[in-house]
Design an enzyme around this catalytic site. Structure first.
Site, PDB file in Angstrom:
ATOM      1  CB  VAL A 109      -0.922   0.023   1.237  1.00 29.70           C
ATOM      2  CG1 VAL A 109      -1.830   1.251   1.196  1.00 29.70           C
ATOM      3  CG2 VAL A 109      -1.744  -1.253   1.326  1.00 29.70           C
ATOM      4  CB  CYS A 110       1.003   4.235   0.334  1.00 30.05           C
ATOM      5  SG  CYS A 110       1.434   5.986   0.259  1.00 30.05           S
TER       6      CYS A 110
END
Length: 324
Positions: A109-110
């Site tokens: 994520v990210c």
């Protein structure tokens, strides 16, 4: 089917929403399916099993140390992002390099993608991350095919996503793949989010991609364009709405938004057409009219220029099932 184990890595400086967003999605799978089994067994782990402080100051208490969590291998390893990815502990990278390949699925994520990249897990793959770090990821790791546009990317058993809420979109997509659309829809409704924004949806809307004008008349024109993509949006018409001469309007619009009026209109119309192709069954001709294109051919040229694919093919790809 026994629950799939999801191991979430924790480290100092992690972004709390990168952790809690996907965790809430996975945690809701069994109740959504009406069963205590068949969902996910979510576990968190830090290097030494010690609490970590998130980038916002929250303290998270992990279930295990990474050494304890490595055996048996989890089904899914999830690597969140955050400020702690800027100078990660080398032991964390070593753990990923050695242990993550044993999982059936690797997810970031990210800026968690930066940790996967440093562990060599994205080499030769297509990947994405938060828009602000895509250039850095591409520069530092030329073996990765970095795509800055989509909110998440699947390449084999590795999935990477853009910033923060994109982790929820990706988690919902994984739940839908594992347990079906009804389960994912129930979770999405409980969390009050979209069922999922498909991965090929852009990180930025046209409005976010451009700057917001400082002067109110120009902001009003920006809003008008968004709400009326099928209107007469020539420079003369927009200038009259802003009560400026066409020349003054064009110059001021570009200065304050970073885009020419024509380019801004083009982005809004492409985005509007994409949404209609994604969310409706309207024909290409109807979509082209509603989006301000005079003919389907004009929309086709705009799609080829901006997206590299014609409208019909875009719709087909959008609705194609995600690769397993």
């Amino acid at each position: 089917m026994p629950p799939r184990t999801v191991l979430v890595l924790l480290f100092d400086g992690v972004q709390s929403l990168d952790v809690t967003g996907p965790v809430e999605v996975f945690a809701g799978a069994a109740p959504a399916a009406g069963s205590a089994s068949g969902g996910y067994r979510v576990r968190t782990a830090s290097l030494d099993g010690a609490p970590v402080r998130t980038s916002s100051g929250l303290i998270l208490l992990p279930d295990h140390s990474l050494a304890e969590a490595a055996v048996p291998a989890p089904h899914t390893v999830l690597v969140p992002g955050g400020q702690g990815t800027r100078r990660p502990d080398p032991r964390l990278i070593d753990w990923l390099r050695v242990n993550a390949p044993g999982a059936q699925r690797i997810v970031s994520v990210c800026t968690g993608a930066i940790l996967l990249a440093q562990a060599g897990l994205l080499d030769g793959r297509r990947a994405t991350t938060h828009w602000a770090y895509c250039d850095r990821l591409a520069r530092d790791h030329p073996a990765i095919d970095v795509d800055p546009d989509p909110i998440y990317v699947r390449d084999g058993n590795v999935a990477t996503s853009a910033g923060v809420t994109a982790g929820i979109d990706l988690a919902l997509a994984l739940v839908e793949e594992d347990h079906g659309r009804d389960t994912a829809l129930t979770i999405a409704r409980h969390l009050v989010v979209f069922l999922r924004r498909p991965g090929n949806q852009a990180q930025f809307s046209a409005q976010l991609a451009a700057q917001t004008a400082r002067r109110e008349p120009l902001r009003e024109v920006q809003q008008w364009i968004t709400e009326h993509p099928d209107d007469d949006l020539c420079v003369e018409s927009m200038a009259a709405r802003a009560r400026l001469s066409p020349r003054h309007f064009a110059r001021a619009f570009r200065t304050e938004t970073g885009l020419t009026p024509g380019r801004y209109v083009e982005r809004v119309r492409v985005e509007h057409a994409r949404r209609l192709l994604e969310d409706t069954t309207d024909g290409v001709e109807e979509v082209s009219r509603a989006s301000g294109y005079g003919t389907p051919e004009a929309m086709r040229r705009a799609f080829l220029k901006n997206l590299g694919t014609p409208p019909a093919e875009y719709r087909r790809r959008f609705h194609a099932p995600s690769p397993s």
